[in-house]
Scaffold this motif. Structure first.
Motif, PDB file in Angstrom:
ATOM      1  N   ALA A  21       0.831  -1.205   0.000  1.00  0.00           N
ATOM      2  CA  ALA A  21       0.000   0.000   0.000  1.00  0.00           C
ATOM      3  C   ALA A  21       0.864   1.254   0.000  1.00  0.00           C
ATOM      4  CB  ALA A  21      -0.936  -0.002   1.204  1.00  0.00           C
ATOM      5  N   LEU A  22       1.972   1.224   0.728  1.00  0.00           N
ATOM      6  CA  LEU A  22       2.906   2.358   0.710  1.00  0.00           C
ATOM      7  C   LEU A  22       3.415   2.613  -0.706  1.00  0.00           C
ATOM      8  CD1 LEU A  22       5.194   1.935   3.869  1.00  0.00           C
ATOM      9  CD2 LEU A  22       3.936   4.001   3.237  1.00  0.00           C
ATOM     10  N   ARG A  23       3.811   1.547  -1.373  1.00  0.00           N
ATOM     11  CA  ARG A  23       4.300   1.685  -2.747  1.00  0.00           C
ATOM     12  C   ARG A  23       3.211   2.262  -3.651  1.00  0.00           C
ATOM     13  NH1 ARG A  23       9.025  -0.954  -3.951  1.00  0.00           N
ATOM     14  NH2 ARG A  23       8.427  -0.979  -6.146  1.00  0.00           N
ATOM     15  N   ASN A  24       2.003   1.769  -3.474  1.00  0.00           N
ATOM     16  CA  ASN A  24       0.880   2.285  -4.258  1.00  0.00           C
ATOM     17  C   ASN A  24       0.692   3.777  -4.022  1.00  0.00           C
ATOM     18  OD1 ASN A  24      -1.988   2.035  -5.603  1.00  0.00           O
ATOM     19  ND2 ASN A  24      -2.320   3.038  -3.643  1.00  0.00           N
ATOM     20  N   ASN A  25       0.763   4.192  -2.776  1.00  0.00           N
ATOM     21  CA  ASN A  25       0.540   5.603  -2.467  1.00  0.00           C
ATOM     22  C   ASN A  25       1.627   6.484  -3.056  1.00  0.00           C
ATOM     23  OD1 ASN A  25      -1.702   4.753  -1.034  1.00  0.00           O
ATOM     24  ND2 ASN A  25      -0.702   4.841   0.956  1.00  0.00           N
ATOM     25  N   VAL A  26       2.868   6.006  -3.011  1.00  0.00           N
ATOM     26  CA  VAL A  26       3.951   6.765  -3.640  1.00  0.00           C
ATOM     27  C   VAL A  26       3.677   6.949  -5.133  1.00  0.00           C
ATOM     28  CG1 VAL A  26       6.399   6.722  -4.290  1.00  0.00           C
ATOM     29  CG2 VAL A  26       5.717   6.118  -1.959  1.00  0.00           C
ATOM     30  N   GLN A  27       3.287   5.881  -5.807  1.00  0.00           N
ATOM     31  CA  GLN A  27       3.038   5.970  -7.243  1.00  0.00           C
ATOM     32  C   GLN A  27       1.846   6.870  -7.558  1.00  0.00           C
ATOM     33  OE1 GLN A  27       5.092   4.919  -9.640  1.00  0.00           O
ATOM     34  NE2 GLN A  27       6.399   4.363  -7.914  1.00  0.00           N
ATOM     35  N   GLU A  28       0.790   6.761  -6.779  1.00  0.00           N
ATOM     36  CA  GLU A  28      -0.373   7.625  -6.975  1.00  0.00           C
ATOM     37  C   GLU A  28       0.014   9.090  -6.833  1.00  0.00           C
ATOM     38  OE1 GLU A  28      -3.942   7.246  -7.434  1.00  0.00           O
ATOM     39  OE2 GLU A  28      -3.248   5.364  -8.335  1.00  0.00           O
ATOM     40  N   LEU A  29       0.793   9.386  -5.811  1.00  0.00           N
ATOM     41  CA  LEU A  29       1.189  10.775  -5.570  1.00  0.00           C
ATOM     42  C   LEU A  29       2.140  11.274  -6.646  1.00  0.00           C
ATOM     43  CD1 LEU A  29       1.600  10.327  -1.739  1.00  0.00           C
ATOM     44  CD2 LEU A  29      -0.032  11.899  -2.816  1.00  0.00           C
ATOM     45  N   LYS A  30       3.087  10.450  -7.052  1.00  0.00           N
ATOM     46  CA  LYS A  30       4.012  10.861  -8.104  1.00  0.00           C
ATOM     47  C   LYS A  30       3.264  11.122  -9.411  1.00  0.00           C
ATOM     48  CE  LYS A  30       8.006   8.826  -8.616  1.00  0.00           C
ATOM     49  NZ  LYS A  30       8.998   9.922  -8.442  1.00  0.00           N
ATOM     50  N   ASN A  31       2.284  10.308  -9.709  1.00  0.00           N
ATOM     51  CA  ASN A  31       1.498  10.512 -10.928  1.00  0.00           C
ATOM     52  C   ASN A  31       0.682  11.793 -10.871  1.00  0.00           C
ATOM     53  OD1 ASN A  31       2.453   8.102 -11.962  1.00  0.00           O
ATOM     54  ND2 ASN A  31       0.671   6.916 -11.309  1.00  0.00           N
ATOM     55  N   PHE A  32       0.324  12.220  -9.663  1.00  0.00           N
ATOM     56  CA  PHE A  32      -0.483  13.420  -9.495  1.00  0.00           C
ATOM     57  C   PHE A  32       0.360  14.692  -9.582  1.00  0.00           C
ATOM     58  CE2 PHE A  32      -2.507  16.660  -6.780  1.00  0.00           C
ATOM     59  CZ  PHE A  32      -3.762  16.729  -7.365  1.00  0.00           C
ATOM     60  N   LEU A  33       1.626  14.600  -9.249  1.00  0.00           N
ATOM     61  CA  LEU A  33       2.473  15.789  -9.197  1.00  0.00           C
ATOM     62  C   LEU A  33       2.728  16.362 -10.586  1.00  0.00           C
ATOM     63  CD1 LEU A  33       5.184  14.677  -6.597  1.00  0.00           C
ATOM     64  CD2 LEU A  33       3.139  16.073  -6.195  1.00  0.00           C
ATOM     65  N   THR A  34       2.972  17.645 -10.613  1.00  0.00           N
ATOM     66  CA  THR A  34       3.336  18.276 -11.877  1.00  0.00           C
ATOM     67  C   THR A  34       4.699  17.760 -12.337  1.00  0.00           C
ATOM     68  OG1 THR A  34       4.231  20.146 -10.627  1.00  0.00           O
ATOM     69  CG2 THR A  34       2.010  20.370 -11.478  1.00  0.00           C
ATOM     70  N   SER A  35       4.956  17.912 -13.617  1.00  0.00           N
ATOM     71  CA  SER A  35       6.184  17.407 -14.213  1.00  0.00           C
ATOM     72  C   SER A  35       7.408  17.998 -13.513  1.00  0.00           C
ATOM     73  CB  SER A  35       6.216  17.756 -15.696  1.00  0.00           C
ATOM     74  OG  SER A  35       7.411  17.328 -16.283  1.00  0.00           O
ATOM     75  N   ASN A  36       8.387  17.135 -13.244  1.00  0.00           N
ATOM     76  CA  ASN A  36       9.670  17.521 -12.642  1.00  0.00           C
ATOM     77  C   ASN A  36       9.583  17.903 -11.167  1.00  0.00           C
ATOM     78  OD1 ASN A  36      11.028  17.189 -15.145  1.00  0.00           O
ATOM     79  ND2 ASN A  36      10.358  19.240 -15.780  1.00  0.00           N
ATOM     80  N   THR A  37       8.432  17.729 -10.538  1.00  0.00           N
ATOM     81  CA  THR A  37       8.327  17.973  -9.101  1.00  0.00           C
ATOM     82  C   THR A  37       8.774  16.735  -8.346  1.00  0.00           C
ATOM     83  OG1 THR A  37       6.506  19.541  -9.323  1.00  0.00           O
ATOM     84  CG2 THR A  37       6.760  18.485  -7.184  1.00  0.00           C
ATOM     85  N   GLN A  38       9.711  16.919  -7.426  1.00  0.00           N
ATOM     86  CA  GLN A  38      10.221  15.802  -6.644  1.00  0.00           C
ATOM     87  C   GLN A  38       9.313  15.532  -5.445  1.00  0.00           C
ATOM     88  OE1 GLN A  38      14.371  17.112  -5.878  1.00  0.00           O
ATOM     89  NE2 GLN A  38      14.981  15.405  -7.187  1.00  0.00           N
TER      90      GLN A  38
END
Length: 385
Positions: A21-38
């Motif tokens: 679930a942690l991995r899923n949440n990281v991926q969901e959040l990364k997909n939501f972020l604007t391009s090049n945002t860390q």
């Protein structure tokens, strides 16, 4: 579903941590972020009660760029566990001895004031060392940081010391979880004004970050170069109106076992203070978990648990090590049965938000309250009890 059994799960109580679930949440959040945002993962307070070392390993493998902790000792713990990623300290450090440890463990401190920066510079000069540092501006939180009006003076002061390399400039939002965004927008405008002033004075801006979980989910304009994600990482939404932004999965469950079953006569009081008195012949179960483990005593006579996919009422005052359940309608329960206090069991779920709303607090406090005497079970598939 995978059934996990271990000596720990035969004990009185434990916490399940779902790393898938942690991995899923990281991926969901990364997909939501604007391009090049860390993405900076906030894993202070033992990763909000989830276990900082294991969480750090999981989120870094899932693509997190930076880690953030609150205290020096939290950073040392991660380094001694072999975590080599960049680690930012969010709290203020003020003594020379602490600075020496920061250098030793290659941590990245937050500088909040010129006087603090001077202590660092003096110590670093004696050590012939340099540091990556993060400068904090106060745009309305009224906590750590130099006032945003003084951003230029503060940055220029830090820049005069060759011991520093400014890695980032940041601020923190006070009301990002509020559906009324006026204060958040004011803080955003102040941050923008401070950055504009820096540029007008010929200062090249480093990495910029402003948004916490709520801010990141509220407005992509707040993403800048990096966002600091804490609560959302652990599958808890910072506010109800943000639920539709990303699909998060809860990462923590609290389980315990029934340790005794007894039948009480009518008019029998239960637990300290007899805040619950049986109005009929009542069958109760004693469960081996209490407020010393992190179950809020304020939940007494308010909370429900799940057993065999059904809700069961908690009764009487929660004690230090135990709590009681009314199992009158469950005649075949036995000692050793698993009780779900937080998490899912079949079609039912109890969340940190449920507890927080019941006692007038926040889910952050609930997650951080579970004590170390509750062992953590780390797994990558959902447990089906």
């Amino acid at each position: 579903m995978e059934q996990i059994s271990s000596p720990i799960t035969q004990q009185r109580a434990w916490v399940n941590i779902n790393h898938q679930a942690l991995r899923n949440n990281v991926q969901e959040l990364k997909n939501f972020l604007t391009s090049n945002t860390q993405l900076m993962a906030v894993i202070k307070a033992d990763a909000y009660g989830h276990g900082a070392i294991k969480v750090a390993e999981t989120v870094l493998n899932a693509g997190v760029d930076y880690l953030a902790i609150a205290t020096l000792t939290e950073g040392i713990e991660l380094r001694e566990a072999g975590i080599n990623a960049p680690i930012m300290i969010l709290g203020a450090i003020n003594t020379a001895d602490e600075v020496k440890e920061i250098v030793r463990y290659n941590l990245e401190p937050t500088l909040c004031t010129p006087s603090q920066a001077f202590v660092f510079a003096e110590t670093l000069s004696c050590l012939n060392a340099t540091l990556l540092v993060h400068l904090k501006l106060d745009t309305g939180m009224s906590r750590l940081g130099t006032h945003w009006h003084n951003a230029v003076d503060f940055v220029q002061y830090v820049q005069q010391f060759p011991q520093f390399q400014i890695k980032s400039i940041y601020s923190h939002l006070a009301t990002a979880d509020d559906i009324n965004t006026s204060i958040m927008e004011l803080q955003h405008s102040r941050f923008e004004e401070a950055i504009s002033a820096l540029k007008a004075n010929g200062i090249k801006t480093p990495c910029l970050h402003l948004a916490n979980s709520a801010g990141a989910l509220s407005d992509r304009a707040l993403h800048y170069d990096m966002v600091r994600i804490g609560l959302a990482l652990y599958g808890v939404y910072p506010a109800p109106h943000l639920h539709q932004k990303v699909k998060l999965q809860a990462t923590l469950e609290v389980k315990a076992r029934i340790t005794q079953i007894k039948t009480l006569l009518p008019n029998t009081g239960v637990s300290y203070g007899h805040t619950f008195v049986c109005d009929r012949l009542t069958k109760i179960a004693i469960v081996g978990i209490g407020y010393a483990d992190g179950i809020p005593r304020l939940l007494s006579n308010k909370m429900k648990v799940i057993i065999r996919g059904q809700f069961v009422d908690q009764i009487g005052n929660i004690t230090m090590d135990q709590l009681m359940l009314n199992i009158t309608n469950f005649p075949d329960l036995e000692v050793g049965e698993i009780v779900t206090l937080l998490g899912k069991d079949e079609d039912l779920e109890i969340s940190a938000d449920d507890w927080a709303n019941s006692i007038g607090t926040i889910s952050w406090e609930i997650l951080c309250s579970f004590k170390h005497r509750l062992p953590r079970i780390n797994y990558h598939k959902k447990i089906d009890d």
